[in-house]
Design an enzyme around this catalytic site. Structure first.
Site, mmCIF file in Angstrom:
data_model
loop_
_atom_site.group_PDB
_atom_site.id
_atom_site.type_symbol
_atom_site.label_atom_id
_atom_site.label_comp_id
_atom_site.label_asym_id
_atom_site.label_seq_id
_atom_site.Cartn_x
_atom_site.Cartn_y
_atom_site.Cartn_z
ATOM 1 N N CYS A 278 67.092 84.924 -43.472
ATOM 2 C CA CYS A 278 67.682 83.772 -42.788
ATOM 3 C C CYS A 278 69.192 83.757 -42.996
ATOM 4 C CB CYS A 278 67.117 82.459 -43.330
ATOM 5 S SG CYS A 278 65.374 82.257 -43.044
ATOM 6 N N CYS B 79 60.871 87.111 -33.795
ATOM 7 C CA CYS B 79 61.080 86.954 -35.242
ATOM 8 C C CYS B 79 61.053 85.491 -35.665
ATOM 9 C CB CYS B 79 62.380 87.599 -35.667
ATOM 10 S SG CYS B 79 62.315 89.380 -35.481
#
Lengths: 212, 394
Positions: A105, A36
């Site tokens: 995030c 990722c």
């Protein structure tokens, strides 16, 4: 798609708070995966169930660094219970907003904090035995963000079925088969769910979404 | 002044090109499809550009068409060939595992729809196509081999003449499409007409306008669709041709050819200096793609270990330096660069990849500017990286 960062994000990116390592920490966690792209390490110094000191390390983009900076700010001085209740949306708000494609995030930063606290509870024998169940899986899926909308896939009603049997987890989701984020979503689901206790196998099936 | 290292995405348009284009908007704004003075004047302007491209590729002027973008040109090339394939069959298409999205995303979509069978040729650590796999993958259903002559991400120069020979020896019916977009202005010899059936090449990466890409289709090659309607001027690219952009493309091509060998030499020197000095300044720097003559003179692609690419890109941006990255964080679909993954199978290497591309107008001063700041940026990011060894934490 515009991915412009606001000045506060840039400020935290350039001069992150609480960055570094705590030697001999009371708890620590590393979350994220190479596939990722971003990873965050969290280190905690805990006294009387209060987070006395917190540091982070980041392998990731500007918003990864900025959200880790703000989440560690939010957690510092808080009790473990208070810190566990910090939501990724608060971090986004505190930063004055992020492009939706970057919300994941801030989820990662909050997950890092939670994983570190759980590490402490486990070490001190206070982590209640969690049994693998559809509800526990669903709880994890609240942390999988669909980038174009910046919302989690549970709230977006894209999770259609969760089945658990003998450590085997089956998750059915609903996205168009040519959705450009499909692989990313599947990878992220597997990453999050694989951390749960007792998981032996994960199957993610896309039912499609009114397309061919 | 900003140091700009993203010329394989877009360049500024040369002032002389704009001057050439201007009257075709304001005074001679005509469409080419009539026998009148206005119509034939516009048609002649297009012919001048067709001639320039025909000369470069070694083909005939009326084989040159102009598509309104690189993506549209590659779509017409690939879908047009399939449109002419025998009905009721599932044609076989061969491409590589390192193509640009304009080819890759298209064939993947057609494959998903069940319209074609696709072979994605593997590449080696230099990004060179596996010729043995190519030879073996060609069968009786193969209709098309499509690939870029120069890779957009790591600059690998494919041996296209050798590739064409292999294809034609195995099955002369197979059509060959080369995308020369990243080869234009970077390779001295692009006379590939006798080695290919279709060539596409955008002009925006060598100081030409954005809205035009040349599409050369050899006479007799069947291309049908995918765009229909308003075919008065061109059956292959329907619609009113964008005369100013086509004029600009011809001019940009002419300017490119002036002193091309010196231009290539200049870029090679910048490339080698950039690679050599960055590696000397920053420990644990990996070069993605080949060294020397196998590499485009205008491409540098580096990974600074333990550091994610978008952070490097953003720090450089704050120093007025533009680069590109292979990081998933910078990709709108959050995918790591598939070229680096195909070559090395290493996510960290792909996420960390920084691509720097230039043209002959790039200067040593721009390289200086990069070299001055990059060691500090990488050191700062390694210091906060959980992947970096202790030695970078002091």
């Amino acid at each position: 798609m515009s991915i412009k960062y606001n000045p506060k994000v840039i400020e935290h990116f350039k001069n992150p708070h609480n960055q570094g390592v705590i030697e001999n920490p009371d708890a620590e966690a590393l979350v994220g995966s190479p596939a990722c792209g971003d990873q965050i390490a969290i280190y905690l110094k805990i006294n009387n169930d209060v987070i006395e000191d917190i540091k982070f390390e980041s392998y990731g983009c500007a918003s990864n660094i900025a959200t880790a900076s703000i989440v560690t700010d939010l957690a510092k001085g808080k009790t473990l219970e208070e810190a566990l209740s910090i939501k990724w949306t608060e971090a986004v708000q505190e930063l004055g907003g992020l492009p939706p494609v970057k919300y994941h995030c801030s989820v990662l930063a909050v997950d890092g904090l939670r994983a570190a606290i759980k590490d402490y509870l486990r070490k001190t024998g206070r982590l209640p035995e969690e049994e693998l169940s559809p509800d526990l899986v669903r709880e994890e899926l609240y942390h999988v963000i669909y980038p174009p909308q910046g919302l989690d896939i549970v709230s977006l009603k894209r999770v259609k079925y969760i089945g658990v049997e003998d450590g085997k987890v089956r998750i059915e989701i609903s996205f168009t088969h040519d959705d450009p984020y499909l692989q990313e979503i599947i990878d992220e689901i597997k990453e999050k769910v694989s951390d749960l206790p007792g998981v032996k196998d994960i199957e993610v099936v896309n039912q499609g979404r009114g397309d061919y | 002044m900003r140091a700009y290292f993203d010329h394989c995405r877009s360049t500024y348009v040369d002032k002389r090109v704009i001057d050439e284009m201007m009257p075709w908007w304001t005074e001679k704004y005509w469409a080419p499809s009539s026998f009148t003075y206005t119509g034939t004047t516009a048609a002649e302007a297009i012919e001048n550009s067709q001639m320039a491209y025909a000369k470069l590729f070694g083909g005939k002027p009326d084989e040159v068409h102009f598509a309104p973008s690189h993506a549209v040109a590659n779509n017409i090339a690939i879908q047009g060939v399939l449109g002419n394939a025998q009905e009721g069959t599932v044609p076989h298409v061969i491409t590589t595992s390192i193509e640009h999205g304009t080819t890759m995303d298209l064939v993947k979509q057609l494959e998903k729809l069940g319209k074609i069978r696709v072979t994605y040729l593997p590449v080696d650590k230099n990004g060179l196509v596996d010729l043995d796999a190519l030879q073996k993958s060609i069968d009786k259903d193969t209709v098309l081999v499509s690939m870029a002559a120069v890779n957009y991400m790591v600059g690998t120069i494919q041996p296209v003449k050798e590739i064409s020979k292999i294809i034609r020896e195995k099955n002369p019916e197979v059509l060959i499409h080369y995308d020369l977009t990243w080869a234009l202005g970077r390779l001295p010899d692009l006379a590939l007409a006798s080695y290919a059936d279709i060539i596409t090449a955008s002009i925006e990466r060598i100081h030409g306008p954005k809205g035009v890409t040349a599409l050369w289709v050899k006479k007799g090659v069947g291309v049908k669709g995918p765009i229909y309607g308003s075919q008065a001027y061109s059956r292959i690219v329907p619609g009113t041709p964008d005369v100013p952009s086509i004029v600009g493309a011809g001019k940009a091509l002419q300017l490119m050819q002036e002193g091309l060998e010196e231009k290539i030499e200049h870029m090679k020197q910048l490339r080698d200096r950039l690679i050599r000095e960055t590696m000397a300044l920053v420990p644990e720097t990996l070069l993605n793609g080949p060294e020397g003559d196998l590499r485009s003179p205008s491409n540098v692609c580096l990974t600074f270990r333990y550091v994610e690419g978008e952070s490097v890109e953003m720090y450089l941006d704050m120093e007025d330096i533009t680069v590109d990255t292979g990081s998933a964080c910078a990709n709108p679909f959050l995918e790591a660069n598939h070229v680096i993954l195909a070559m090395y199978g290493d996510y960290e290497r792909a996420h960390g990849a920084i691509r720097m591309t230039f043209t002959w107008t790039t200067t040593d001063e721009e390289v200086d500017k990069f070299l001055e700041v990059i060691p500090g940026i990488v050191a700062k990011l390694r210091k906060i990286s959980p992947l970096a060894p202790k030695v970078y934490k002091e």
